[in-house]
Enzyme design. Structure first.
Site, PDB file in Angstrom:
ATOM      1  N   ASP A  47      35.113  43.694  41.156  1.00 35.31           N
ATOM      2  CA  ASP A  47      36.386  44.316  41.539  1.00 35.31           C
ATOM      3  C   ASP A  47      36.270  45.212  42.766  1.00 35.31           C
ATOM      4  OD1 ASP A  47      37.464  43.071  39.305  1.00 35.31           O
ATOM      5  OD2 ASP A  47      36.968  44.757  38.020  1.00 35.31           O
TER       6      ASP A  47
ATOM      7  N   LYS B 183      36.999  41.881  46.714  1.00 27.47           N
ATOM      8  CA  LYS B 183      36.534  40.635  47.356  1.00 27.47           C
ATOM      9  C   LYS B 183      37.709  39.745  47.741  1.00 27.47           C
ATOM     10  CE  LYS B 183      34.103  39.735  43.661  1.00 27.47           C
ATOM     11  NZ  LYS B 183      34.285  40.971  42.895  1.00 27.47           N
TER      12      LYS B 183
ATOM     13  N   GLN C 149      32.534  38.429  40.471  1.00 28.01           N
ATOM     14  CA  GLN C 149      31.817  39.521  39.807  1.00 28.01           C
ATOM     15  C   GLN C 149      31.029  40.334  40.848  1.00 28.01           C
ATOM     16  OE1 GLN C 149      31.389  36.146  38.038  1.00 28.01           O
ATOM     17  NE2 GLN C 149      33.372  36.786  37.314  1.00 28.01           N
TER      18      GLN C 149
ATOM     19  N   GLY D  46      39.028  38.058  38.621  1.00 24.61           N
ATOM     20  CA  GLY D  46      40.426  38.328  38.965  1.00 24.61           C
ATOM     21  C   GLY D  46      40.418  38.861  40.382  1.00 24.61           C
ATOM     22  N   HIS D  47      40.826  38.031  41.339  1.00 26.44           N
ATOM     23  CA  HIS D  47      40.779  38.408  42.753  1.00 26.44           C
ATOM     24  C   HIS D  47      42.202  38.598  43.266  1.00 26.44           C
ATOM     25  CE1 HIS D  47      36.546  36.388  43.176  1.00 26.44           C
ATOM     26  NE2 HIS D  47      36.576  37.374  42.310  1.00 26.44           N
TER      27      HIS D  47
HETATM   28  P1  GDP Z   1      37.949  41.608  43.347  1.00 26.12           P
HETATM   29  O1  GDP Z   1      37.744  41.155  41.954  1.00 26.12           O
HETATM   30  O2  GDP Z   1      36.689  42.070  43.998  1.00 26.12           O
HETATM   31  O3  GDP Z   1      38.678  40.597  44.190  1.00 26.12           O
HETATM   32  O4  GDP Z   1      38.889  42.907  43.258  1.00 26.12           O
HETATM   33  P2  GDP Z   1      40.211  43.054  42.362  1.00 26.12           P
HETATM   34  O5  GDP Z   1      41.313  42.291  42.989  1.00 26.12           O
HETATM   35  O6  GDP Z   1      39.914  42.806  40.930  1.00 26.12           O
HETATM   36  O7  GDP Z   1      40.434  44.624  42.475  1.00 26.12           O
HETATM   37  C1  GDP Z   1      40.614  45.242  43.699  1.00 26.12           C
HETATM   38  C2  GDP Z   1      41.975  45.947  43.685  1.00 26.12           C
HETATM   39  O8  GDP Z   1      42.028  46.862  44.760  1.00 26.12           O
HETATM   40  C3  GDP Z   1      43.144  45.020  43.877  1.00 26.12           C
HETATM   41  O9  GDP Z   1      44.248  45.529  43.181  1.00 26.12           O
HETATM   42  C4  GDP Z   1      43.399  45.064  45.389  1.00 26.12           C
HETATM   43  O10 GDP Z   1      44.743  44.802  45.735  1.00 26.12           O
HETATM   44  C5  GDP Z   1      43.063  46.513  45.674  1.00 26.12           C
HETATM   45  N1  GDP Z   1      42.495  46.785  46.990  1.00 26.12           N
HETATM   46  C6  GDP Z   1      41.637  46.027  47.743  1.00 26.12           C
HETATM   47  N2  GDP Z   1      41.264  46.713  48.848  1.00 26.12           N
HETATM   48  C7  GDP Z   1      41.894  47.910  48.792  1.00 26.12           C
HETATM   49  C8  GDP Z   1      41.876  49.083  49.615  1.00 26.12           C
HETATM   50  O11 GDP Z   1      41.191  49.162  50.639  1.00 26.12           O
HETATM   51  N3  GDP Z   1      42.627  50.136  49.210  1.00 26.12           N
HETATM   52  C9  GDP Z   1      43.391  50.112  48.076  1.00 26.12           C
HETATM   53  N4  GDP Z   1      44.075  51.187  47.759  1.00 26.12           N
HETATM   54  N5  GDP Z   1      43.416  49.036  47.275  1.00 26.12           N
HETATM   55  C10 GDP Z   1      42.672  47.963  47.624  1.00 26.12           C
HETATM   56  P1  IMO Z   2      35.670  39.884  39.603  1.00 26.32           P
HETATM   57  O1  IMO Z   2      35.300  38.574  40.248  1.00 26.32           O
HETATM   58  C1  IMO Z   2      34.610  42.978  36.753  1.00 26.32           C
HETATM   59  C2  IMO Z   2      32.470  41.713  33.141  1.00 26.32           C
HETATM   60  C3  IMO Z   2      33.169  41.813  31.806  1.00 26.32           C
HETATM   61  C4  IMO Z   2      31.969  42.096  30.912  1.00 26.32           C
HETATM   62  C5  IMO Z   2      30.873  41.217  31.526  1.00 26.32           C
HETATM   63  C6  IMO Z   2      30.679  39.876  30.830  1.00 26.32           C
HETATM   64  O2  IMO Z   2      37.136  40.103  39.486  1.00 26.32           O
HETATM   65  O3  IMO Z   2      34.944  41.008  40.265  1.00 26.32           O
HETATM   66  P2  IMO Z   2      32.108  37.634  30.805  1.00 26.32           P
HETATM   67  O4  IMO Z   2      33.521  37.364  30.384  1.00 26.32           O
HETATM   68  O5  IMO Z   2      31.819  37.286  32.220  1.00 26.32           O
HETATM   69  O6  IMO Z   2      31.097  37.064  29.857  1.00 26.32           O
HETATM   70  O7  IMO Z   2      31.936  39.240  30.662  1.00 26.32           O
HETATM   71  O8  IMO Z   2      31.260  41.002  32.859  1.00 26.32           O
HETATM   72  N1  IMO Z   2      33.198  40.923  34.169  1.00 26.32           N
HETATM   73  C7  IMO Z   2      33.807  41.477  35.236  1.00 26.32           C
HETATM   74  N2  IMO Z   2      33.973  42.769  35.575  1.00 26.32           N
HETATM   75  N3  IMO Z   2      35.064  42.016  37.557  1.00 26.32           N
HETATM   76  C8  IMO Z   2      34.873  40.711  37.242  1.00 26.32           C
HETATM   77  O9  IMO Z   2      35.165  39.708  38.092  1.00 26.32           O
HETATM   78  C9  IMO Z   2      34.252  40.388  36.009  1.00 26.32           C
HETATM   79  N4  IMO Z   2      33.944  39.229  35.377  1.00 26.32           N
HETATM   80  C10 IMO Z   2      33.282  39.566  34.267  1.00 26.32           C
HETATM   81  O10 IMO Z   2      34.089  42.883  31.799  1.00 26.32           O
HETATM   82  O11 IMO Z   2      31.560  43.433  31.050  1.00 26.32           O
HETATM   83 MG    MG Z   3      38.494  41.505  40.051  1.00 27.97          MG
END
Ligand code: GDP
Ligand code: IMO
Ligand code: MG
Length: 427
Positions: A13, A16, A225, A40-41
């Site tokens: 998270d 990415k 991840q 979840g991207h």
């Molecule tokens: P990922 O799994 O690495 O793709 O990240 P996620 O989408 O799960 O979580 C990142 C969250 O931060 C999302 O809600 C994005 O919209 C938000 N986000 C990404 N870059 C920035 C930033 O520079 N500032 C803020 N405030 N939010 C951001």
């Molecule tokens: P993105 O790509 C954050 C965590 C789960 C749990 C562990 C194992 O959005 O960064 P799993 O279901 O993979 O067997 O769970 O990994 N986990 C993540 N945490 N971002 C993710 O993906 C994750 N995908 C799995 O919360 O701790």
């Molecule tokens: Mg994510």
């Protein structure tokens, strides 16, 4: 020709999805190489917000062909739903811009049930807090050589035979554990329909990726991840079941490492983690709540509140080393805008010893006490900054200090969720 791998350097998270979307402006191929719909991207374009789980975040770019590589575990029902959701929102997803590797392994309903069964059976302190998407059991079947691969969806008779065999086997386990067996006929009906829907997307993506590399195309690998969830290097056993680090890009796509010429590490300006497991800089107080509120830190897949804490240079330095990060992409700097002081963890104290390299033993990470240095905040908005020079002095100093501690260059800075809120840093 640029062939880059983008990975998360923390516990996932890091942002990415947003960065992939920004970087894919001139990219020909975007390749997911591991994980599944545990990811979840998030991509925000104008006022629209999309959360992708299996489909690469390059899907919004007309120039990009998106690949779900052989290292990914794919839940056919989830992929069908994701494609249909995007189509409903007028995002083109066709076999011309999305390929599913013949060799990727399928997540079947019994994997999801096993995931839940394992989690429920673990006692407090042992639970991993998985996303319950069936990821671990699907990779386990792959390693046990009993998995079903995407190519089998192209032959419905074969798929049905394999699905029924495996389902009977797992039903035996469920009944033995006192659980309800799956209704195999009902589940097969769903699988059959998903297989028919996904059939046209299934290709030998190893060929696609290699031909693109040979033709000098620009390729971006999209990690899911993050480093500390990697099955080999992460905080084992509190990890996911795949190699989230750069090496996974090759095994998960079939491209030789000789082609890769750039590695981008996405790093949040603080730290978060979802699920269980050690987290040395976690803040269980009001400052942690403030980071969660300011950063809107709630899981994009499960909606769970993310655990939040200060930036950890010990784990991040190790992560840059393992991934071979050339350029860091620092995200969510704006989330720190209102803090008067910021802390950076520069070492741990473990059993009365000072440790500056991340321990391999989870028990040591669990008892590690962070040693912090404190930096003044900037208490000014950064969301409008479009160059390093436009950042407040203290924000520049914070980023420079992180780069120094983790031994990598800062290449990109993100100051908000939108595409526009991003800039490159020239070194
Ligand atoms: P990922 O799994 O690495 O793709 O990240 P996620 O989408 O799960 O979580 C990142 C969250 O931060 C999302 O809600 C994005 O919209 C938000 N986000 C990404 N870059 C920035 C930033 O520079 N500032 C803020 N405030 N939010 C951001
Ligand atoms: P993105 O790509 C954050 C965590 C789960 C749990 C562990 C194992 O959005 O960064 P799993 O279901 O993979 O067997 O769970 O990994 N986990 C993540 N945490 N971002 C993710 O993906 C994750 N995908 C799995 O919360 O701790
Ligand atoms: Mg994510």
């Amino acid at each position: 020709m640029a062939i880059s791998v983008l990975v998360g350097t923390q516990w996932g998270d890091e942002g990415k999805g947003k960065i992939i979307d920004v970087l894919t402006k001139d990219i020909d191929l975007v390749v997911r190489f591991q994980g599944g719909n545990n990811a979840g991207h998030t991509v925000e374009i104008g006022t629209e917000k999309f959360v992708l789980h299996l489909i690469p975040s390059g899907i919004f770019r007309k120039n990009a062909l998106c690949i779900i590589g052989n290292g990914v575990v794919v839940d056919p029902l989830a992929l069908e739903e994701e494609i249909k959701d995007l189509l409903e929102r007028n995002v083109a997803v066709t076999p011309a811009n999305l390929e599913l590797s013949t060799r990727s392994h399928l997540i079947m309903p019994y994997h999801r049930l096993m995931d839940a069964m394992h989690e429920n059976a673990r006692s407090e302190g042992q639970k991993i807090g998985t996303t319950k998407r069936g990821i671990g059991p699907a990779y386990a079947d792959k390693a046990s050589r009993t998995g079903i691969r995407a190519l089998e969806m192209l032959d419905l008779e074969r798929l049905e035979r394999r699905f029924r065999e495996q389902s009977e086997y797992y039903n035996g386990i469920f009944v033995g554990a006192g659980l309800e067996p799956m209704n195999i006929d009902e589940e097969w009906t769903k699988q059959k329909q998903a297989a028919q829907f996904l059939g046209p997307f299934i290709k030998d993506a190893v060929l696609t990726v290699n031909r693109a590399a040979e033709a000098g195309k620009n390729i971006l690998f999209e990690g899911a991840q993050g480093m500390w969830l990697d099955v080999d290097y992460g905080t084992y056993p509190f990890v996911t079941s795949s190699n989230t680090t750069t090496g996974g890009a090759c095994t998960g796509s079939g491209l030789s490492p000789k082609y890769i010429n750039e590695i981008v590490g996405v790093m949040k300006a603080y730290t978060t983690r979802v699920g269980e497991g050690p987290f040395p800089t976690e803040l269980k107080d009001e400052e942690g709540d403030e980071l969660r509120r300011a950063g809107n830190e709630f899981g994009a897949t499960t909606g769970r509140p993310r655990r939040c804490g200060w930036f950890d240079a010990v784990s991040s330095r190790y992560s840059c080393m393992v991934n071979g990060v050339d350029d860091l992409c620092m995200t969510k700097l704006d989330v720190l805008d209102d803090f008067a002081e910021l802390k950076i963890c520069t070492a741990y104290e473990v059993n009365e010893k000072i440790v500056t390299d991340m321990p391999s033993d989870n028990d040591e990470i669990t008892i590690a006490k962070p040693i912090y240095e404190t930096m003044p905040g900037w208490q000014a908005p950064t969301t409008e900054a479009r160059s390093f020079d436009e950042l407040p002095e203290n924000a520049k100093n914070y980023l420079k200090r992180i780069a120094e501690l983790v031994k990598a260059n800062i290449g990109i800075v993100s100051v908000g969720p939108n595409r526009e809120q991003t800039f490159c840093v020239k070194s």
